[in-house]
Design an enzyme around this catalytic site. Structure first.
Site, PDB file in Angstrom:
ATOM      1  N   ASN A   1      -5.108  34.269  23.846  1.00  0.00           N
ATOM      2  CA  ASN A   1      -5.229  35.061  25.078  1.00  0.00           C
ATOM      3  C   ASN A   1      -6.382  36.060  25.020  1.00  0.00           C
ATOM      4  OD1 ASN A   1      -4.081  36.897  23.357  1.00  0.00           O
ATOM      5  ND2 ASN A   1      -2.200  37.194  24.532  1.00  0.00           N
TER       6      ASN A   1
ATOM      7  N   THR B   1       0.241  39.461  28.726  1.00  0.00           N
ATOM      8  CA  THR B   1       0.141  38.652  27.504  1.00  0.00           C
ATOM      9  C   THR B   1      -0.021  37.172  27.831  1.00  0.00           C
ATOM     10  OG1 THR B   1       1.631  40.246  26.465  1.00  0.00           O
ATOM     11  CG2 THR B   1       1.260  38.178  25.289  1.00  0.00           C
TER      12      THR B   1
ATOM     13  N   LYS C   1     -10.604  38.023  20.484  1.00  0.00           N
ATOM     14  CA  LYS C   1      -9.942  37.057  19.586  1.00  0.00           C
ATOM     15  C   LYS C   1     -10.778  35.776  19.395  1.00  0.00           C
ATOM     16  CE  LYS C   1      -5.258  38.747  20.609  1.00  0.00           C
ATOM     17  NZ  LYS C   1      -3.871  38.354  21.005  1.00  0.00           N
TER      18      LYS C   1
ATOM     19  N   HIS D   1      -6.931  41.650  22.257  1.00  0.00           N
ATOM     20  CA  HIS D   1      -5.830  42.534  21.853  1.00  0.00           C
ATOM     21  C   HIS D   1      -6.193  43.950  22.267  1.00  0.00           C
ATOM     22  CE1 HIS D   1      -3.065  44.866  19.331  1.00  0.00           C
ATOM     23  NE2 HIS D   1      -4.114  45.640  19.089  1.00  0.00           N
TER      24      HIS D   1
ATOM     25  N   PHE E   1       6.724  33.435  16.421  1.00  0.00           N
ATOM     26  CA  PHE E   1       5.322  33.026  16.561  1.00  0.00           C
ATOM     27  C   PHE E   1       4.419  33.644  15.494  1.00  0.00           C
ATOM     28  CE2 PHE E   1       5.944  36.631  19.579  1.00  0.00           C
ATOM     29  CZ  PHE E   1       4.992  37.530  19.096  1.00  0.00           C
TER      30      PHE E   1
ATOM     31  N   GLU F   1      -4.098  51.471  14.241  1.00  0.00           N
ATOM     32  CA  GLU F   1      -4.951  50.279  14.285  1.00  0.00           C
ATOM     33  C   GLU F   1      -6.429  50.623  14.079  1.00  0.00           C
ATOM     34  OE1 GLU F   1      -2.067  47.526  17.108  1.00  0.00           O
ATOM     35  OE2 GLU F   1      -3.867  48.395  18.002  1.00  0.00           O
TER      36      GLU F   1
END
Ligand code: RTP
Ligand code: MG
Length: 140
Positions: free
Chosen positions: A114, A93, A11, A117, A59, A128
Site C-alpha cells: 500500500n 490502509t 514502501k 507508512h 500478516f 519511529e
C-alpha cells in the site's frame, strides 16, 4: 495546532514503480516539509523490530518479507498537525477504502503493498523517527 514531526516510509511497491517523486509531490502539496530522507534496503532485523507491535498479527511474516523485498525511502515530515495530516494524505490502509486523491487510492496495489507508512500517534512518531535517523540527519 502545533508543528509536529511524523515518520514516513515509501514502501518497496512504490520504489519499484519509480513513484518516489510523485508521492513526495503529494506530501509537499499538502504543506508537509520533507526534513530528512534516505533510500535504504531494510534488513530483516530492522523490519521485524520496526513492526514489532504487529508480531502476533497473522500478516506479520508476509509484511516483513514485503518490506525487505526492495529499497524503501524513509523520511521525516514536519508541519502543522503533521501526524494526522499525513494519515489523511496517505488514505485508508486498504486502498479499496481510500478516499480519491490519496496516495493509497492512486498508487497502492493491495492492503499489504500500500505504498506508504506513516506514524499513527505522537508516541509512535517519537519511537519511529530515531529508529532510522540520528539528530544530525534531520534538518528542520
Ligand atoms: P502503516 O503502519 O504501514 O502506516 O499502515 P496502517 O497504520 O494503515 O496499517 P497497520 O494496521 O499499522 O498495518 C501495517 C501494515 O501491514 C500491512 N497489512 N497487511 N494482509 C493484511 O491484512 C494486512 N493488514 C495490514 C500493510 O502494509 C499495512 O500498512
Ligand atoms: Mg500502522
Amino acid at each position: 495546532m502545533a508543528i509536529q514531526r511524523t515518520f514516513s516510509i515509501i514502501k518497496p511497491d512504490a520504489t519499484a514503480r519509480n513513484l518516489t517523486g510523485k508521492i513526495n509531490a503529494k506530501i509537499e502539496d499538502a504543506g508537509l516539509r520533507i526534513i530528512a530522507q534516505k533510500r535504504i534496503h531494510m534488513t530483516k532485523e530492522q523490519a521485524e523490530g520496526f513492526y514489532g507491535v504487529h508480531r502476533e498479527r497473522p500478516f506479520f511474516n508476509d509484511l516483513v518479507s514485503f518490506m525487505i523485498s526492495g529499497p524503501v525511502v524513509v523520511q521525516v515530515l514536519e508541519g502543522e498537525d503533521a501526524i494526522a495530516k499525513y494519515r489523511e494524505v496517505m488514505g485508508a490502509t486498504n486502498p479499496e477504502n481510500a478516499e480519491p486523491g490519496t496516495i493509497r487510492k492512486e498508487f497502492a496495489e493491495s492492503i499489504e503493498a500500500n505504498s506508504v507508512h506513516g506514524s499513527d500517534a505522537p508516541e509512535t512518531a517519537a519511537q519511529e523517527i530515531p529508529f532510522f535517523f540520528s539528530d544530525d540527519e534531520i534538518v528542520g
